[in-house]
Design an enzyme around this catalytic site. Structure first.
Site, PDB file in Angstrom:
ATOM      1  N   SER A 250       1.099   5.964   8.847  1.00 28.71           N
ATOM      2  CA  SER A 250       1.597   7.188   8.208  1.00 28.71           C
ATOM      3  C   SER A 250       2.490   6.900   7.016  1.00 28.71           C
ATOM      4  O   SER A 250       2.737   7.784   6.195  1.00 28.71           O
ATOM      5  CB  SER A 250       2.400   8.012   9.219  1.00 28.71           C
ATOM      6  OG  SER A 250       1.589   8.352  10.304  1.00 28.71           O
ATOM      7  N   CYS A 251       2.982   5.670   6.943  1.00 26.59           N
ATOM      8  CA  CYS A 251       3.844   5.295   5.819  1.00 26.59           C
ATOM      9  C   CYS A 251       3.068   5.322   4.503  1.00 26.59           C
ATOM     10  O   CYS A 251       1.840   5.259   4.498  1.00 26.59           O
ATOM     11  CB  CYS A 251       4.380   3.886   5.999  1.00 26.59           C
ATOM     12  SG  CYS A 251       5.472   3.697   7.409  1.00 26.59           S
ATOM     13  N   VAL A 252       3.804   5.384   3.417  1.00 23.49           N
ATOM     14  CA  VAL A 252       3.212   5.308   2.078  1.00 23.49           C
ATOM     15  C   VAL A 252       3.784   4.094   1.357  1.00 23.49           C
ATOM     16  O   VAL A 252       4.986   3.810   1.479  1.00 23.49           O
ATOM     17  CB  VAL A 252       3.496   6.595   1.263  1.00 23.49           C
ATOM     18  CG1 VAL A 252       3.172   6.409  -0.216  1.00 23.49           C
ATOM     19  CG2 VAL A 252       2.692   7.757   1.831  1.00 23.49           C
TER      20      VAL A 252
END
Lengths: 184, 123
Positions: free
Chosen positions: A39-41
């Site tokens: 989910s991180c960017v």
């Protein structure tokens, strides 16, 4: 230049893993930044004139009680600013920066769509700052691995098994003494 | 009777200025914005303010330069100036202090702590 694929055998390169909460920049042609995203960017920035590149890796935090919004943008903004400052310290110019965005998958369907929230924050930041977004690979449900060579701007993107990605739970606000005030 | 505290925020990031503006106006402060040290000097030449909150890393004139320039003249010699920065080095903090900063706040800022600091230095 920014779009050339990386050859599959990166012999002689020193691979540096960019962990969640980090922002690194370099002009070293023997370095490769690498990260795995659920989910991180990750934001990759590149100045083609200075040949300086940098990568950060963030996940927006849950807000403190009573803050009133769905996510706390302070931490994401901090990591964006940290990345830009690292780039400038290595000789890049803000007006020359080109960006790629990766990650922001909604890996766990039972959770709030934190990946989409992270992705939207990153897009909005780049638009506000006038930094050109050259390529994005955001959203979906699969984890990604990004390898980025800061001196050339070359990127390799692969999807990977979800179990390789860091936990998708939004983290609490970082425990270190953030926002501490010291009056002289 | 209370008067509204006027704050000038100096930061080259529009996103950070917007976040600061939101956090401070929500607490009733009158907030103006400048995009770097030079723009801040131009604005301060024509306007009155109670507190300056400035970033360090900015184009044209950085936070250190801004503080030095403001302390050179008599008009802003005693103006509270809070530094709000991603810098965490003791050396940079010491430099800000030597230049005449009133306080040092590390990003990402906590709105409640920032507001408390502004209230403290503006009284």
């Amino acid at each position: 230049m920014f779009h050339k694929p990386i050859l599959p055998n990166p012999s002689g390169l020193e691979r540096v893993t960019v962990m969640q909460g980090q922002a690194l920049a370099s002009a070293d042609a023997t370095l490769e930044f690498s990260t795995v995203l659920g989910s991180c960017v990750a934001t990759c920035l590149f100045d083609p004139d200075a040949r300086v590149g940098g990568m950060n890796h963030f996940l927006l935090a849950e807000p403190p009680a009573g803050y009133g919004t769905a996510v706390d943008e302070h931490y994401g903004l901090y990591l964006m600013e940290l990345l830009v400052n690292e780039m400038l310290a290595k000789g890049a110019r803000k007006s020359k920066l080109k960006a790629h965005l990766y990650g922001g998958a909604n890996v766990n369907r039972n959770m709030m769509k934190i990946g989409s929230v992270n992705a939207e924050f990153a897009r909005k930041f780049l638009a506000n700052e006038g930094i050109a977004l050259m390529r994005e690979d955001l959203g979906g449900t699969q984890a990604r691995r990004v390898d980025f060579r800061p001196a050339s701007g070359q990127v390799r993107l692969r999807t990977v098994e979800d179990r390789l990605a860091p936990p998708v739970q939004p983290t609490a606000r970082p425990a270190k003494s953030l926002g501490d005030v010291e009056l002289f | 009777m209370t008067t509204t505290t006027r704050i000038l925020t100096v930061d080259d990031s529009p996103s950070m200025r917007a976040l600061l503006n939101h956090a401070l106006t929500a607490q009733g402060f009158d907030v103006s914005q400048a995009e770097d040290g030079m723009a801040a000097l131009d604005w301060l030449a024509l306007n009155e303010v109670d507190v300056v909150i400035t970033d360090i890393n900015m184009p044209r004139l950085d936070g250190f330069g801004l503080i030095e320039r403001l302390r050179e003249g008599s008009r802003h010699r005693d103006r509270p100036i809070l530094v709000l920065t991603t810098e965490s080095s003791e050396e940079k903090k010491a430099r800000a202090r030597a230049a005449g900063a009133t306080g040092w706040i590390v990003k990402p800022f906590d709105p409640a702590k920032l507001v408390a600091a502004v209230r403290r230095v503006s009284h």
